[in-house]
Scaffold this motif. Structure first.
Motif, PDB file in Angstrom:
ATOM      1  N   GLU A   1       0.511  -1.283  -0.140  1.00 26.86           N
ATOM      2  CA  GLU A   1      -0.160   0.421   0.395  1.00 26.86           C
ATOM      3  C   GLU A   1       0.634   1.014   0.080  1.00 26.86           C
ATOM      4  O   GLU A   1       0.164   2.522   0.231  1.00 26.86           O
ATOM      5  N   GLN A   2       2.260   1.297   0.320  1.00 27.26           N
ATOM      6  CA  GLN A   2       3.014   2.472   0.445  1.00 27.26           C
ATOM      7  C   GLN A   2       3.810   2.805  -0.910  1.00 27.26           C
ATOM      8  O   GLN A   2       4.532   3.640  -1.558  1.00 27.26           O
ATOM      9  N   ALA A   3       3.560   1.306  -1.732  1.00 27.79           N
ATOM     10  CA  ALA A   3       4.878   1.483  -2.851  1.00 27.79           C
ATOM     11  C   ALA A   3       4.335   1.968  -4.164  1.00 27.79           C
ATOM     12  O   ALA A   3       5.359   2.434  -4.651  1.00 27.79           O
ATOM     13  N   PHE A   4       3.217   2.594  -3.996  1.00 27.11           N
ATOM     14  CA  PHE A   4       2.563   3.257  -5.644  1.00 27.11           C
ATOM     15  C   PHE A   4       1.996   5.131  -4.644  1.00 27.11           C
ATOM     16  O   PHE A   4       1.385   4.456  -4.028  1.00 27.11           O
ATOM     17  N   SER A   5       2.544   5.434  -5.185  1.00 26.29           N
ATOM     18  CA  SER A   5       1.669   7.207  -5.404  1.00 26.29           C
ATOM     19  C   SER A   5       0.812   7.304  -5.790  1.00 26.29           C
ATOM     20  O   SER A   5      -0.153   6.569  -6.702  1.00 26.29           O
ATOM     21  N   ARG A   6      -0.117   7.652  -4.726  1.00 25.92           N
ATOM     22  CA  ARG A   6      -1.772   7.894  -4.609  1.00 25.92           C
ATOM     23  C   ARG A   6      -2.357   8.823  -4.629  1.00 25.92           C
ATOM     24  O   ARG A   6      -3.121   9.034  -3.773  1.00 25.92           O
ATOM     25  N   ASP A   7      -1.026   9.667  -5.091  1.00 24.93           N
ATOM     26  CA  ASP A   7      -1.812  11.386  -4.993  1.00 24.93           C
ATOM     27  C   ASP A   7      -1.842  12.155  -6.411  1.00 24.93           C
ATOM     28  O   ASP A   7      -1.870  13.118  -6.882  1.00 24.93           O
ATOM     29  N   TYR A   8      -2.778  11.199  -6.996  1.00 26.91           N
ATOM     30  CA  TYR A   8      -4.174  11.865  -7.828  1.00 26.91           C
ATOM     31  C   TYR A   8      -5.065  12.756  -7.607  1.00 26.91           C
ATOM     32  O   TYR A   8      -5.332  12.544  -6.622  1.00 26.91           O
TER      33      TYR A   8
END
Length: 222
Positions: free
Chosen positions: A26-33
């Motif tokens: 859950e921290q491996a990819f950015s979720r800042d869309y």
């Protein structure tokens, strides 16, 4: 040992030598869309919803809460509907002026029986302005999924502005993924390889959406 246990055992053995990730998934990819595209007022968001619904060939009505019963009755009369499916939790006042026979949403109703019903009236869980999408979650005022898929005419009431959001991420925050979610963007339609559009293949041929707010009654059609 069951087949399931054998398969899971093989998976565990195959993964035994695989090193653990340094970072949790859950921290491996950015979720800042983006949560929404651009800034809009509440009125502009509702207008965008109406525009995109109409672009998907839904028929959009806007009325006040006081006019809702008369609006629905007029829609059913214009359609020539003699029968209408009603979810158990639908506000009875919404159909107070309708002359069509009300058919309750029953677990034992067969697809053949529902196919003979002219229309269905439901509420919704949320409406998404940017995509022109209505989402149903099977709540008491929406009924079972099949009553909105089998009858050929669906009237869906959206409470404005409480049930309107700008974007899909905002809608997901309001929805329970464990519920039976139905996402509707216009009437049911499909196209063949030559792009010939056919409506009513796997859902209602006609979708009418009523946006209930404090504005004067108007109609938007595609």
């Amino acid at each position: 040992m069951s087949s399931r246990e054998r398969i899971l055992g093989r998976v565990r053995r195959a993964l035994a030598a695989v090193p653990q990730d340094d970072m949790p998934f859950e921290q491996a990819f950015s979720r800042d869309y983006l949560r929404e595209h651009g800034e809009r007022s509440v009125e502009q968001t509702v207008d965008l919803l109406a525009e995109n619904l109409a672009d998907y060939r839904a028929i959009v009505h806007r009325c006040t809460a006081a006019d809702l019963a008369a609006t629905i009755a007029g829609m059913l009369a214009a359609r020539g509907s003699k029968t209408v499916v009603v979810p158990t939790g639908l506000d009875p006042g919404w159909l107070a002026e309708a002359e069509a026979e009300q058919v309750p949403d029953r677990a034992e109703s067969t697809p053949h029986e529902l196919d003979r019903v002219d229309s269905v009236v439901t509420a919704c869980a949320v409406a998404i302005a940017e995509t022109g999408t209505i989402v149903l979650d099977g709540g008491p005022d929406q009924g079972r999924r099949r009553i909105t898929l089998v009858p050929d005419h669906h009237i869906c009431v959206v409470r404005v502005p409480d049930q309107v959001v700008s974007s899909v991420p905002q809608a997901l925050e309001r929805l329970d993924p464990a519920r039976p979610l139905t996402w509707i963007s216009g009437p049911s339609a499909t196209s063949d390889i030559e792009l010939d559009r056919v409506e009513g293949v796997h859902g209602p041929r006609t979708l009418e959406v009523v946006l209930v707010d404090g504005q004067a009654s108007t109609e938007v059609t595609s």
